[in-house]
Design a protein around this motif. Sequence first.
Motif, PDB file in Angstrom:
ATOM      1  N   ARG A  25      35.242 -30.373 113.996  1.00  0.00           N
ATOM      2  CA  ARG A  25      34.043 -30.925 114.736  1.00  0.00           C
ATOM      3  C   ARG A  25      33.863 -32.502 114.548  1.00  0.00           C
ATOM      4  N   ASP A  69      19.340 -29.465 119.784  1.00  0.00           N
ATOM      5  CA  ASP A  69      19.685 -28.072 119.719  1.00  0.00           C
ATOM      6  C   ASP A  69      20.820 -27.882 118.852  1.00  0.00           C
ATOM      7  N   ARG A  70      21.530 -29.093 118.177  1.00  0.00           N
ATOM      8  CA  ARG A  70      22.663 -28.831 117.306  1.00  0.00           C
ATOM      9  C   ARG A  70      24.004 -28.489 118.226  1.00  0.00           C
ATOM     10  N   ALA A  71      23.999 -28.763 119.313  1.00  0.00           N
ATOM     11  CA  ALA A  71      25.107 -28.600 120.090  1.00  0.00           C
ATOM     12  C   ALA A  71      25.494 -30.071 120.793  1.00  0.00           C
ATOM     13  N   LYS A  72      24.610 -30.754 121.515  1.00  0.00           N
ATOM     14  CA  LYS A  72      24.773 -31.998 122.148  1.00  0.00           C
ATOM     15  C   LYS A  72      24.212 -33.132 121.128  1.00  0.00           C
ATOM     16  N   SER A 130      20.168 -34.589 117.504  1.00  0.00           N
ATOM     17  CA  SER A 130      20.135 -33.644 118.439  1.00  0.00           C
ATOM     18  C   SER A 130      19.164 -32.739 118.652  1.00  0.00           C
TER      19      SER A 130
END
Length: 397
Positions: free
Chosen positions: A306, A348-351, A346
Amino acid sequence: MKKFLLLVHMMVLLLVSPGIIQAEGQKTPGLENASENTADQDPIVFPVVFQRATGDSIISLAADEKGTIIAVTYDYINVTHDFGKTWTTSKTPTSDMYSVMYAQGKFYLSKMHVNKEYEEIPIYVSDNGDQWSILHLTPDGAPAVTIVNVQYVNGTYILIAKQYRTENGSILFTSADGMVWSETANIPSTVYFLTWNGSVYTAYGSGYIFYNKPATFGRNQFLVDSKDKRYAEMIVYSSNNLQDWTMQSGQVKSGMLYKFVVNDIPSTNYYYDVEKYTADGVITLYDYYGNILTSKDGKSFTIQSRRDLFPTNYHRTPTFKAGKNYIIFTQYWHSPGVIRSKALVSTDRAKWKQINLDKNVPNSMDVIQANDNTLVGYGDDGRIAISNNGIDWKKIR
């Protein structure tokens, strides 16, 4: 993480009794006659020398949920109970270097160095940094040790210690109240922290970097750096009861081209720390190479690169939550001696969106979370700042 590892390797030193470690003024049922561990004294108050904070370099810092921050420097203990609005400063008990740690309502203060193998080192414990009690230890022939970490895991205080003058081996102490400690286990490797996934305790050393690709990857062996072809193996132990530990990975192997070897003995040099805000029962760690390590059983881990969560390749914190935002702090070299900070934000901890932080935040800033609404940042320039959103910071020292 960076400052945590610095403290781990400097390490706070204390002495260990093979039986019970007890705070003065406290009595353990059945040990009323153990006078060497139950000296009854009034609480200790370190005399205040300044009604303000000092401005010298910070060695160690800890904070609780209620507004107390304790910043230890080379000579002073700075204490605030209102997140930096007012401060009092006391001299350290001696001229030695001290470290402060916090776990579930308790602050722990102790020397980082020991001068004699069997020297008795007082460990101070406090609820608020104003009055302290001494964890009076009776060595009983045991060598001095260093405190590696104090945690509160699954309803139990856990203290990890490293034996004096030994390269490997950890002693595990447990406590119900953070005051009365008993020796629970010995682990053959140096470990730095524990996790609990709901059924299994896991203890972690760092790990080994090596150059040669294994013919078959074993448990917890990974390619951690695809660019430079670096491989690593984690040091992992597991237990069902905190007493009996089984090594799951990390044994030194023949035929491996270890990156760092001293006198034919490989040294640990693969570092990682525990992540926050993860799914129930899933242990999530992050390393210095931009990887995420996850496990459900507390024994076997998988790896995922990541790089988006580690853009500077220098230092990152775990994920914090401030309001609706999740935030990761990273650092980058700005100029000689100047290390600036960035925030990855972030919902949503995705973007993730990268934000440059104000240059007024502490140099080489590390961050801890005091409570749901307050982040505390501190650096090697002696400054401390607080924030309730991770983006806007206010200097308090």
